[in-house]
Write a protein that holds these residues in place. Structure first.
Motif, PDB file in Angstrom:
ATOM      1  N   UNK A   1       0.834  -1.202   0.000  1.00  0.00           N
ATOM      2  CA  UNK A   1       0.000   0.000   0.000  1.00  0.00           C
ATOM      3  C   UNK A   1       0.869   1.253   0.000  1.00  0.00           C
ATOM      4  N   UNK A   2       0.270   2.359  -0.423  1.00  0.00           N
ATOM      5  CA  UNK A   2       0.900   3.676  -0.355  1.00  0.00           C
ATOM      6  C   UNK A   2      -0.134   4.659   0.191  1.00  0.00           C
ATOM      7  N   UNK A   3       0.315   5.872   0.485  1.00  0.00           N
ATOM      8  CA  UNK A   3      -0.594   6.918   0.958  1.00  0.00           C
ATOM      9  C   UNK A   3      -0.621   8.048  -0.054  1.00  0.00           C
ATOM     10  N   UNK A   4      -1.792   8.648  -0.199  1.00  0.00           N
ATOM     11  CA  UNK A   4      -1.990   9.747  -1.136  1.00  0.00           C
ATOM     12  C   UNK A   4      -2.394  10.972  -0.330  1.00  0.00           C
TER      13      UNK A   4
ATOM     14  N   UNK B   1      -3.922  11.688   4.700  1.00  0.00           N
ATOM     15  CA  UNK B   1      -3.259  10.701   3.865  1.00  0.00           C
ATOM     16  C   UNK B   1      -4.175   9.500   3.690  1.00  0.00           C
ATOM     17  N   UNK B   2      -4.685   9.344   2.468  1.00  0.00           N
ATOM     18  CA  UNK B   2      -5.590   8.240   2.168  1.00  0.00           C
ATOM     19  C   UNK B   2      -4.786   7.028   1.722  1.00  0.00           C
ATOM     20  N   UNK B   3      -5.162   5.876   2.222  1.00  0.00           N
ATOM     21  CA  UNK B   3      -4.483   4.631   1.893  1.00  0.00           C
ATOM     22  C   UNK B   3      -4.961   4.106   0.540  1.00  0.00           C
ATOM     23  N   UNK B   4      -4.010   3.656  -0.259  1.00  0.00           N
ATOM     24  CA  UNK B   4      -4.314   3.016  -1.537  1.00  0.00           C
ATOM     25  C   UNK B   4      -3.639   1.645  -1.527  1.00  0.00           C
ATOM     26  N   UNK B   5      -4.406   0.627  -1.805  1.00  0.00           N
ATOM     27  CA  UNK B   5      -3.948  -0.753  -1.676  1.00  0.00           C
ATOM     28  C   UNK B   5      -3.520  -1.308  -3.035  1.00  0.00           C
TER      29      UNK B   5
END
Length: 112
Positions: free
Chosen positions: A91-94, A100-104
């Motif tokens: 995952x990364x964060x945007x 900071x929204x998590x993106x999987x």
């Protein structure tokens, strides 16, 4: 009659060819492609990030295949971060309005 059959066959073949082509990105959801991986944006936010790992280089809401770090939700320049304690393969964060929204990760872009 043979000409009509031939034209009909060409039309059917063309339709099947276009229908069989699919984009590797799921345009029914919001996503970011970073470093060759597709990350689906989740509803979860994270509180601890590490370093900035990149930025969105292209925004498009039109279905297609693009190169670089692109998104169908976030504008060009949006910052991407690694998440403390989480490998970027997962995952990364945007950065989104000070949060900071998590993106999987959904795997390599273009392999679906």
């Amino acid at each position: 009659m043979k000409v009509k059959t031939f034209i009909f066959s060409i039309c059917v073949f063309s339709f099947l060819l276009v229908a069989g082509c699919s984009s590797s990105a799921d345009w029914n959801s919001s996503f970011v492609v970073w470093n060759g991986y597709l990350y689906e944006v989740s509803d979860e936010y994270v509180t601890e990030t590490n370093d900035e790992i990149g930025r969105v280089t292209k925004y498009s809401d039109k279905e297609g295949t693009y190169s670089g770090n692109f998104s169908n939700k976030y504008k060009k320049g949006t910052k991407l971060y690694s998440i403390k304690g989480v490998h970027t393969d997962e995952a990364i964060a945007i950065e989104e309005e000070g949060k900071y929204r998590k993106a999987i990760s959904n795997g390599r872009y273009g392999e679906k």
